[in-house]
Design an enzyme around this catalytic site. Structure first.
Site, PDB file in Angstrom:
ATOM      1  N   SER A 286      42.335  92.947  38.952  1.00 60.87           N
ATOM      2  CA  SER A 286      43.132  93.721  39.916  1.00 60.87           C
ATOM      3  C   SER A 286      44.574  93.242  39.904  1.00 60.87           C
ATOM      4  O   SER A 286      44.873  92.109  40.288  1.00 60.87           O
ATOM      5  CB  SER A 286      42.543  93.584  41.318  1.00 60.87           C
ATOM      6  OG  SER A 286      43.436  94.182  42.225  1.00 60.87           O
TER       7      SER A 286
ATOM      8  N   HIS B 286      42.650  97.273  37.014  1.00 62.88           N
ATOM      9  CA  HIS B 286      42.375  97.899  38.317  1.00 62.88           C
ATOM     10  C   HIS B 286      43.680  97.925  39.113  1.00 62.88           C
ATOM     11  O   HIS B 286      44.344  96.898  39.267  1.00 62.88           O
ATOM     12  CB  HIS B 286      41.293  97.102  39.047  1.00 62.88           C
ATOM     13  CG  HIS B 286      40.857  97.718  40.335  1.00 62.88           C
ATOM     14  ND1 HIS B 286      39.948  98.762  40.382  1.00 62.88           N
ATOM     15  CD2 HIS B 286      41.184  97.457  41.618  1.00 62.88           C
ATOM     16  CE1 HIS B 286      39.744  99.104  41.652  1.00 62.88           C
ATOM     17  NE2 HIS B 286      40.489  98.329  42.424  1.00 62.88           N
TER      18      HIS B 286
ATOM     19  N   ASP C 258      45.447  98.962  42.650  1.00 65.01           N
ATOM     20  CA  ASP C 258      45.174  99.249  44.066  1.00 65.01           C
ATOM     21  C   ASP C 258      46.381  99.852  44.757  1.00 65.01           C
ATOM     22  O   ASP C 258      47.371  99.160  45.007  1.00 65.01           O
ATOM     23  CB  ASP C 258      44.809  97.940  44.787  1.00 65.01           C
ATOM     24  CG  ASP C 258      43.431  97.444  44.419  1.00 65.01           C
ATOM     25  OD1 ASP C 258      42.479  98.228  44.514  1.00 65.01           O
ATOM     26  OD2 ASP C 258      43.315  96.262  44.042  1.00 65.01           O
TER      27      ASP C 258
ATOM     28  N   MET D 173      47.868 101.344  48.147  1.00 66.00           N
ATOM     29  CA  MET D 173      47.600 101.317  49.605  1.00 66.00           C
ATOM     30  C   MET D 173      48.770 101.920  50.358  1.00 66.00           C
ATOM     31  O   MET D 173      49.927 101.610  50.044  1.00 66.00           O
ATOM     32  CB  MET D 173      47.411  99.884  50.076  1.00 66.00           C
ATOM     33  CG  MET D 173      46.336  99.120  49.335  1.00 66.00           C
ATOM     34  SD  MET D 173      46.256  97.429  49.935  1.00 66.00           S
ATOM     35  CE  MET D 173      45.006  96.760  48.831  1.00 66.00           C
TER      36      MET D 173
ATOM     37  N   HIS E  35      42.741 102.921  42.091  1.00 62.42           N
ATOM     38  CA  HIS E  35      41.962 102.974  43.339  1.00 62.42           C
ATOM     39  C   HIS E  35      42.905 103.362  44.468  1.00 62.42           C
ATOM     40  O   HIS E  35      43.737 102.560  44.890  1.00 62.42           O
ATOM     41  CB  HIS E  35      41.350 101.583  43.555  1.00 62.42           C
ATOM     42  CG  HIS E  35      40.602 101.418  44.836  1.00 62.42           C
ATOM     43  ND1 HIS E  35      40.248 100.179  45.330  1.00 62.42           N
ATOM     44  CD2 HIS E  35      40.110 102.312  45.731  1.00 62.42           C
ATOM     45  CE1 HIS E  35      39.589 100.328  46.466  1.00 62.42           C
ATOM     46  NE2 HIS E  35      39.509 101.617  46.739  1.00 62.42           N
TER      47      HIS E  35
ATOM     48  N   MET F 118      43.754 103.918  48.099  1.00 59.41           N
ATOM     49  CA  MET F 118      43.394 103.655  49.496  1.00 59.41           C
ATOM     50  C   MET F 118      44.448 104.349  50.347  1.00 59.41           C
ATOM     51  O   MET F 118      45.277 103.700  50.993  1.00 59.41           O
ATOM     52  CB  MET F 118      43.344 102.140  49.743  1.00 59.41           C
ATOM     53  CG  MET F 118      42.099 101.501  49.135  1.00 59.41           C
ATOM     54  SD  MET F 118      42.284  99.727  48.873  1.00 59.41           S
ATOM     55  CE  MET F 118      43.017  99.763  47.250  1.00 59.41           C
TER      56      MET F 118
ATOM     57  N   MET G  87      32.824  99.120  47.949  1.00 61.47           N
ATOM     58  CA  MET G  87      33.696  98.072  48.477  1.00 61.47           C
ATOM     59  C   MET G  87      32.834  96.936  49.029  1.00 61.47           C
ATOM     60  O   MET G  87      31.990  97.160  49.897  1.00 61.47           O
ATOM     61  CB  MET G  87      34.593  98.614  49.592  1.00 61.47           C
ATOM     62  CG  MET G  87      35.636  99.631  49.154  1.00 61.47           C
ATOM     63  SD  MET G  87      36.706  99.105  47.793  1.00 61.47           S
ATOM     64  CE  MET G  87      37.373  97.565  48.426  1.00 61.47           C
TER      65      MET G  87
ATOM     66  N   ASP H 270      34.013  96.076  44.136  1.00 59.91           N
ATOM     67  CA  ASP H 270      35.410  95.726  44.394  1.00 59.91           C
ATOM     68  C   ASP H 270      35.536  94.873  45.654  1.00 59.91           C
ATOM     69  O   ASP H 270      35.334  95.348  46.764  1.00 59.91           O
ATOM     70  CB  ASP H 270      36.218  97.032  44.533  1.00 59.91           C
ATOM     71  CG  ASP H 270      37.712  96.770  44.605  1.00 59.91           C
ATOM     72  OD1 ASP H 270      38.125  95.610  44.457  1.00 59.91           O
ATOM     73  OD2 ASP H 270      38.458  97.753  44.805  1.00 59.91           O
TER      74      ASP H 270
HETATM   75  C1  DX5 Z   1      40.903  95.416  48.162  1.00 58.57           C
HETATM   76  C2  DX5 Z   1      41.218  95.948  46.780  1.00 58.57           C
HETATM   77  C3  DX5 Z   1      40.643  95.099  45.727  1.00 58.57           C
HETATM   78  C4  DX5 Z   1      41.249  93.722  45.651  1.00 58.57           C
HETATM   79  C5  DX5 Z   1      40.204  92.781  45.134  1.00 58.57           C
HETATM   80  O1  DX5 Z   1      41.280  96.342  49.102  1.00 58.57           O
HETATM   81  O2  DX5 Z   1      40.670  97.250  46.624  1.00 58.57           O
HETATM   82  O3  DX5 Z   1      40.703  95.729  44.450  1.00 58.57           O
HETATM   83  O4  DX5 Z   1      42.386  93.673  44.826  1.00 58.57           O
HETATM   84  O5  DX5 Z   1      40.680  91.492  45.211  1.00 58.57           O
HETATM   85  P1  DX5 Z   1      39.716  90.229  45.201  1.00 58.57           P
HETATM   86  O6  DX5 Z   1      38.974  90.275  43.889  1.00 58.57           O
HETATM   87  O7  DX5 Z   1      40.655  89.098  45.321  1.00 58.57           O
HETATM   88  O8  DX5 Z   1      38.773  90.369  46.370  1.00 58.57           O
HETATM   89 ZN    ZN Z   2      40.473  98.097  44.528  1.00 57.27          ZN
END
Ligand code: DX5
Ligand code: ZN
Length: 218
Positions: free
Chosen positions: A8, A33, A35, A37, A66, A68, A137, A175
């Site tokens: 990630s 990956h 993320d 947000m 991903h 969010m 998740m 994840d």
């Molecule tokens: C959390 C993200 C994850 C995050 C995972 O909201 O969707 O992808 O980056 O990080 P770790 O592996 O550190 O839990």
């Molecule tokens: Zn993620």
């Protein structure tokens, strides 16, 4: 076959982004990956299209994005143009999930659905044939480095049984809180893709940690 390891980028050092991308390119990881947000769906803001640009230019592996964010339909085409290969939206953020997933596929991407820890996998039955990937998740989304939620194993087993029963090829991605001490159990339960942020980027030697994750999930 080992699990697909998806480091990630949220946990990467953005001050040396190109080096971090090169490290993943040269590692045994198969995916990046990414993320995204929005500070509304989750209590944190990460990054958006400005980060997709260097990834599209430099990354040589699958870009697993991903989202969010609320109302992700607004940005499906933009993420396709920005280089996303897999685009995952949250079940909890979509009113018309069938339409959203269909549009993701129309734009030439693989379609994923993410479930928050409280959302039952049984809710996916009617939409599963459209899902190339389901992201379970294993933390509440919003931050890297959180503690893994143990009930995730039950959800993987239940989801895998439904996928097999329906004769589908849907990938199960995990994840949040993936570590060297749970990766093997996750794969044994039925996981195909493991996202790893803190475990990879917080380690002394990220390349070696990725190789270890690959090795223990064989
Ligand atoms: C959390 C993200 C994850 C995050 C995972 O909201 O969707 O992808 O980056 O990080 P770790 O592996 O550190 O839990
Ligand atoms: Zn993620």
């Amino acid at each position: 076959m080992s699990a697909i390891i998806a480091p990630s980028i949220l946990s990467a050092n953005f001050g040396k982004l190109y080096e971090e991308i090169e490290m993943i390119n040269n590692s045994e990881a198969q995916w990046f990956h990414v993320d995204v947000m929005d500070g509304v769906f989750v209590p944190n803001i990460s990054f958006g299209f400005p980060l997709m640009k260097p990834l599209k230019e430099k990354a040589t592996k699958t870009l697993d994005v991903h989202l969010m964010i609320v109302d992700p339909d607004r940005y499906i085409k933009t993420f396709a143009d920005a280089g996303a290969h897999v685009l995952t939206v949250h079940y909890e953020a979509c009113t018309h999930l069938h339409r959203t997933l269909s549009e993701i596929k129309n734009q030439g991407m693989k379609a994923g659905v993410a479930l928050n820890p409280h959302t039952p996998v049984s809710l996916l039955r009617d939409i599963l044939p459209l899902c190339d990937l389901v992201c379970l998740m294993s933390v509440n989304p919003g931050f890297g480095g959180q503690k893994f939620i143990e009930n995730t194993y039950n959800k993987i087993i239940e989801l895998k049984a439904i996928i097999v029963e329906m004769g589908l090829n849907t990938l199960i991605e995990i994840d949040g809180g993936v570590a060297l001490n749970n990766a093997q159990l996750l794969v044994e339960a039925g996981a195909d893709v493991l996202v790893a942020g803190n475990t990879v980027f917080g380690s002394e030697n990220p390349t070696k940690t990725i190789a270890e994750l690959v090795e223990i999930t064989k």
